[in-house]
Write a protein that holds these residues in place. Structure first.
Motif, PDB file in Angstrom:
ATOM      1  N   PRO A 242       0.809  -1.221   0.000  1.00 50.49           N
ATOM      2  CA  PRO A 242       0.000   0.000   0.000  1.00 50.49           C
ATOM      3  C   PRO A 242       0.844   1.274   0.000  1.00 50.49           C
ATOM      4  CG  PRO A 242       0.106  -0.898   2.210  1.00 50.49           C
ATOM      5  CD  PRO A 242       0.817  -1.881   1.318  1.00 50.49           C
ATOM      6  N   HIS A 243       0.176   2.342  -0.344  1.00 50.54           N
ATOM      7  CA  HIS A 243       0.757   3.681  -0.291  1.00 50.54           C
ATOM      8  C   HIS A 243       0.889   4.102   1.163  1.00 50.54           C
ATOM      9  CE1 HIS A 243       0.072   8.181  -0.333  1.00 50.54           C
ATOM     10  NE2 HIS A 243       1.151   8.061  -1.074  1.00 50.54           N
ATOM     11  N   LEU A 244       2.087   4.607   1.555  1.00 51.31           N
ATOM     12  CA  LEU A 244       2.328   4.977   2.944  1.00 51.31           C
ATOM     13  C   LEU A 244       2.103   6.458   3.219  1.00 51.31           C
ATOM     14  CD1 LEU A 244       5.602   2.909   3.495  1.00 51.31           C
ATOM     15  CD2 LEU A 244       3.291   2.334   4.276  1.00 51.31           C
ATOM     16  N   GLY A 245       2.162   7.276   2.169  1.00 54.41           N
ATOM     17  CA  GLY A 245       1.920   8.704   2.365  1.00 54.41           C
ATOM     18  C   GLY A 245       3.004   9.558   1.737  1.00 54.41           C
ATOM     19  N   GLY A 246       2.706  10.838   1.621  1.00 54.85           N
ATOM     20  CA  GLY A 246       3.645  11.782   1.031  1.00 54.85           C
ATOM     21  C   GLY A 246       4.484  12.479   2.084  1.00 54.85           C
ATOM     22  N   LEU A 247       5.716  12.851   1.688  1.00 56.22           N
ATOM     23  CA  LEU A 247       6.639  13.529   2.589  1.00 56.22           C
ATOM     24  C   LEU A 247       7.279  14.712   1.866  1.00 56.22           C
ATOM     25  CD1 LEU A 247       8.400  10.353   4.024  1.00 56.22           C
ATOM     26  CD2 LEU A 247       6.719  11.773   5.217  1.00 56.22           C
ATOM     27  N   ASP A 248       7.645  15.711   2.614  1.00 60.39           N
ATOM     28  CA  ASP A 248       8.273  16.889   2.017  1.00 60.39           C
ATOM     29  C   ASP A 248       9.756  16.673   1.772  1.00 60.39           C
ATOM     30  OD1 ASP A 248       6.086  19.083   2.028  1.00 60.39           O
ATOM     31  OD2 ASP A 248       5.935  18.174   4.006  1.00 60.39           O
ATOM     32  N   ALA A 249      10.405  15.916   2.623  1.00 57.71           N
ATOM     33  CA  ALA A 249      11.824  15.592   2.442  1.00 57.71           C
ATOM     34  C   ALA A 249      12.078  14.215   3.037  1.00 57.71           C
ATOM     35  CB  ALA A 249      12.707  16.644   3.108  1.00 57.71           C
ATOM     36  N   TYR A 250      12.995  13.464   2.408  1.00 56.86           N
ATOM     37  CA  TYR A 250      13.289  12.107   2.884  1.00 56.86           C
ATOM     38  C   TYR A 250      14.747  11.784   2.615  1.00 56.86           C
ATOM     39  CZ  TYR A 250      12.843   7.088   3.712  1.00 56.86           C
ATOM     40  OH  TYR A 250      13.000   5.814   4.196  1.00 56.86           O
ATOM     41  N   TRP A 251      15.404  11.245   3.627  1.00 59.76           N
ATOM     42  CA  TRP A 251      16.796  10.784   3.512  1.00 59.76           C
ATOM     43  C   TRP A 251      16.769   9.253   3.536  1.00 59.76           C
ATOM     44  CZ3 TRP A 251      15.332  15.164   5.984  1.00 59.76           C
ATOM     45  CH2 TRP A 251      16.039  16.345   5.714  1.00 59.76           C
ATOM     46  N   PRO A 252      16.763   8.592   2.370  1.00 60.01           N
ATOM     47  CA  PRO A 252      16.598   7.128   2.333  1.00 60.01           C
ATOM     48  C   PRO A 252      17.663   6.374   3.112  1.00 60.01           C
ATOM     49  CG  PRO A 252      16.341   8.090   0.145  1.00 60.01           C
ATOM     50  CD  PRO A 252      16.856   9.169   1.028  1.00 60.01           C
ATOM     51  N   GLU A 253      18.916   6.847   3.019  1.00 64.27           N
ATOM     52  CA  GLU A 253      19.990   6.106   3.688  1.00 64.27           C
ATOM     53  C   GLU A 253      19.929   6.239   5.210  1.00 64.27           C
ATOM     54  OE1 GLU A 253      21.652  10.126   2.358  1.00 64.27           O
ATOM     55  OE2 GLU A 253      20.166   8.647   1.714  1.00 64.27           O
ATOM     56  N   HIS A 254      19.215   7.232   5.689  1.00 63.24           N
ATOM     57  CA  HIS A 254      19.059   7.415   7.131  1.00 63.24           C
ATOM     58  C   HIS A 254      17.662   7.039   7.622  1.00 63.24           C
ATOM     59  CE1 HIS A 254      22.249  10.266   5.887  1.00 63.24           C
ATOM     60  NE2 HIS A 254      22.796   9.986   7.054  1.00 63.24           N
ATOM     61  N   ALA A 255      16.735   6.820   6.717  1.00 62.49           N
ATOM     62  CA  ALA A 255      15.332   6.549   7.058  1.00 62.49           C
ATOM     63  C   ALA A 255      14.771   7.657   7.952  1.00 62.49           C
ATOM     64  CB  ALA A 255      15.169   5.188   7.725  1.00 62.49           C
ATOM     65  N   VAL A 256      15.021   8.915   7.528  1.00 63.46           N
ATOM     66  CA  VAL A 256      14.517  10.079   8.243  1.00 63.46           C
ATOM     67  C   VAL A 256      13.648  10.893   7.284  1.00 63.46           C
ATOM     68  CG1 VAL A 256      15.130  12.270   9.351  1.00 63.46           C
ATOM     69  CG2 VAL A 256      16.441  10.203   9.857  1.00 63.46           C
ATOM     70  N   ALA A 257      12.494  11.275   7.749  1.00 62.84           N
ATOM     71  CA  ALA A 257      11.560  12.043   6.927  1.00 62.84           C
ATOM     72  C   ALA A 257      11.204  13.349   7.618  1.00 62.84           C
ATOM     73  CB  ALA A 257      10.297  11.230   6.672  1.00 62.84           C
ATOM     74  N   VAL A 258      10.912  14.383   6.822  1.00 61.94           N
ATOM     75  CA  VAL A 258      10.401  15.656   7.332  1.00 61.94           C
ATOM     76  C   VAL A 258       9.035  15.886   6.718  1.00 61.94           C
ATOM     77  CG1 VAL A 258      10.611  18.162   7.174  1.00 61.94           C
ATOM     78  CG2 VAL A 258      12.577  16.789   7.875  1.00 61.94           C
ATOM     79  N   GLU A 259       8.094  16.242   7.563  1.00 66.26           N
ATOM     80  CA  GLU A 259       6.758  16.591   7.081  1.00 66.26           C
ATOM     81  C   GLU A 259       6.394  17.971   7.596  1.00 66.26           C
ATOM     82  OE1 GLU A 259       2.513  14.648   6.149  1.00 66.26           O
ATOM     83  OE2 GLU A 259       3.575  13.849   7.887  1.00 66.26           O
ATOM     84  N   LEU A 260       6.053  18.862   6.672  1.00 61.34           N
ATOM     85  CA  LEU A 260       5.616  20.210   7.030  1.00 61.34           C
ATOM     86  C   LEU A 260       4.133  20.179   7.398  1.00 61.34           C
ATOM     87  CD1 LEU A 260       7.294  22.388   4.272  1.00 61.34           C
ATOM     88  CD2 LEU A 260       7.876  22.342   6.703  1.00 61.34           C
ATOM     89  N   ASP A 261       3.820  20.724   8.533  1.00 54.23           N
ATOM     90  CA  ASP A 261       2.428  20.748   8.984  1.00 54.23           C
ATOM     91  C   ASP A 261       1.766  22.041   8.525  1.00 54.23           C
ATOM     92  OD1 ASP A 261       0.043  20.296  10.171  1.00 54.23           O
ATOM     93  OD2 ASP A 261       0.741  20.674  12.212  1.00 54.23           O
ATOM     94  N   THR A 262       1.700  22.255   7.228  1.00 54.70           N
ATOM     95  CA  THR A 262       0.978  23.413   6.702  1.00 54.70           C
ATOM     96  C   THR A 262      -0.510  23.137   6.632  1.00 54.70           C
ATOM     97  OG1 THR A 262       1.340  22.654   4.433  1.00 54.70           O
ATOM     98  CG2 THR A 262       2.948  24.180   5.346  1.00 54.70           C
ATOM     99  N   ARG A 263      -0.897  21.910   6.927  1.00 55.37           N
ATOM    100  CA  ARG A 263      -2.324  21.578   6.901  1.00 55.37           C
ATOM    101  C   ARG A 263      -3.019  21.901   8.206  1.00 55.37           C
ATOM    102  NH1 ARG A 263      -1.529  15.495   5.988  1.00 55.37           N
ATOM    103  NH2 ARG A 263      -0.006  16.038   7.580  1.00 55.37           N
ATOM    104  N   ALA A 264      -2.249  22.312   9.218  1.00 55.08           N
ATOM    105  CA  ALA A 264      -2.842  22.521  10.544  1.00 55.08           C
ATOM    106  C   ALA A 264      -4.060  23.439  10.527  1.00 55.08           C
ATOM    107  CB  ALA A 264      -1.786  23.063  11.505  1.00 55.08           C
ATOM    108  N   PRO A 265      -4.029  24.590   9.833  1.00 56.11           N
ATOM    109  CA  PRO A 265      -5.199  25.453   9.898  1.00 56.11           C
ATOM    110  C   PRO A 265      -6.392  24.945   9.135  1.00 56.11           C
ATOM    111  CG  PRO A 265      -3.587  26.365   8.390  1.00 56.11           C
ATOM    112  CD  PRO A 265      -2.947  25.201   9.080  1.00 56.11           C
ATOM    113  N   ARG A 266      -6.214  23.982   8.244  1.00 52.26           N
ATOM    114  CA  ARG A 266      -7.329  23.537   7.413  1.00 52.26           C
ATOM    115  C   ARG A 266      -8.422  22.863   8.236  1.00 52.26           C
ATOM    116  NH1 ARG A 266      -6.777  24.137   2.064  1.00 52.26           N
ATOM    117  NH2 ARG A 266      -8.673  22.931   1.810  1.00 52.26           N
TER     118      ARG A 266
END
Length: 334
Positions: A242-266
């Motif tokens: 399955p699809h796991l979701g979208g991310l704003d930045a991802y470092w595959p070799e470190h398995a670290v992701a950044v997600e911007l919470d710009t959806r908070a006000p929605r």
């Protein structure tokens, strides 16, 4: 400019004030109980002070002196004292905050001023009184109590019907660095303005502008703080799964992701708020179970504490070697 009460405190009788305020006189009554001590039009600054003197509680100043006239050489009272419980808001406040899209003060027929809901005060002349049960903590601009940008925007939008003007003001709030979209949308929701179609359209533009600015800050954080280059704006999937979701930045070799919470006000716009946030939490928990560290950043954090957020991401990247290897995932452009 003085109130009638202040004039009486200086020994000027009501009859003398009335005489001097007659047509062609040396003074003029600009608002009930507020006297301009010169003939001719009031300046924009004088109009602002007049509105605050009219809407404020004059006893706030008298309580400090016991109603005794100031003696020669005595320390002058602080200017905001007569303005207790009165805050400039709306378009006038936005002009004072430096909005290029707000009209000049002298072009405004009325100046919006907030007062507590139980005050018995009517709009008159150049003063439009807005009663509220939630008085904001004012900012001092040019010595005047002024509503913060998000509240001033909501009060301005309440009286605007032109979609282009509303969109321009909301966009400038974010683009000009005055505030974050979440704060604006919260105030619009509190004012029950999100049911107006032209406001909802403007909010969509506001959120898009806010995301673009937040993404620029994220790119700058990576570049200026020497972080490894991630892959940007990607989707993650399990192989054949399955699809796991979208991310704003991802470092595959470190398995670290950044997600911007710009959806908070929605969530202020949605009736299915619980479902939206449940889905967001589910995605994050799923990624973390797979061994992927998710760093959650907000536009406000990137604006106010960029160095600190870079340290958070760097720490997550450095800790990668101490964790169990993450599950293999497929990285796709979003």
């Amino acid at each position: 400019m003085l109130t009638s009460a202040q004039l009486r405190g200086r020994g000027v009788t009501a009859a003398e004030t009335t005489e001097r305020c007659r047509p062609g006189g040396a003074w003029q009554q600009i608002l009930p109980g507020v006297v301009l001590l010169h003939p001719g039009p009031a300046t924009s600054e004088e109009r602002l002070h007049a509105v605050l003197l009219y809407a404020g509680r004059p006893q706030a100043a008298r309580e400090r002196t016991g109603g005794v006239p100031a003696q020669p050489g005595a320390r002058k009272p602080h200017v905001p004292q007569p303005y207790a419980d009165a805050v400039i808001t709306g378009l006038a406040a936005l002009t004072l905050h430096g909005f290029s899209g707000a009209p000049p003060l002298l072009s405004l027929d009325r100046i919006d001023v907030l007062v507590p809901r139980l005050r018995r005060l009517r709009s008159t002349g150049c003063a439009r009184v807005l009663r509220t049960s939630s008085m904001p903590v004012p900012q001092q601009l040019t010595g005047l109590p002024v509503a913060p940008v998000p509240r001033a925007l909501a009060d301005a939008v309440a009286g605007l019907e032109d979609a282009c003007t509303v969109r321009r003001l909301l966009t400038e709030a974010v683009r000009g660095g005055h505030c974050e979209p979440a704060a604006v949308v919260h105030e619009l929701a509190q004012a029950r303005l999100l049911g107006r179609p032209h406001v909802v359209d403007a909010v969509d533009s506001l959120l898009a502008e806010g995301r673009a600015i937040a993404e620029d800050r994220l790119y700058r954080m990576v570049r200026e703080h020497g972080l490894p280059d991630p892959v940007w704006n990607v989707d993650l999937r399990l192989p054949g799964g399955p699809h796991l979701g979208g991310l704003d930045a991802y470092w595959p070799e470190h398995a670290v992701a950044v997600e911007l919470d710009t959806r908070a006000p929605r969530h202020e716009l949605r009736e299915d708020d619980d479902a939206v946030w449940s889905e967001y939490a589910r995605k994050r928990e799923h990624l973390e179970r797979l061994g992927i560290t998710v760093v959650h950043l907000t536009p406000k954090k990137l604006r106010d504490a960029l160095d600190q957020q870079a340290t958070v991401v760097r720490t997550a990247l450095m800790a990668a070697g101490d964790r169990e290897p993450a599950a293999y995932v497929v990285v796709l452009p979003r």
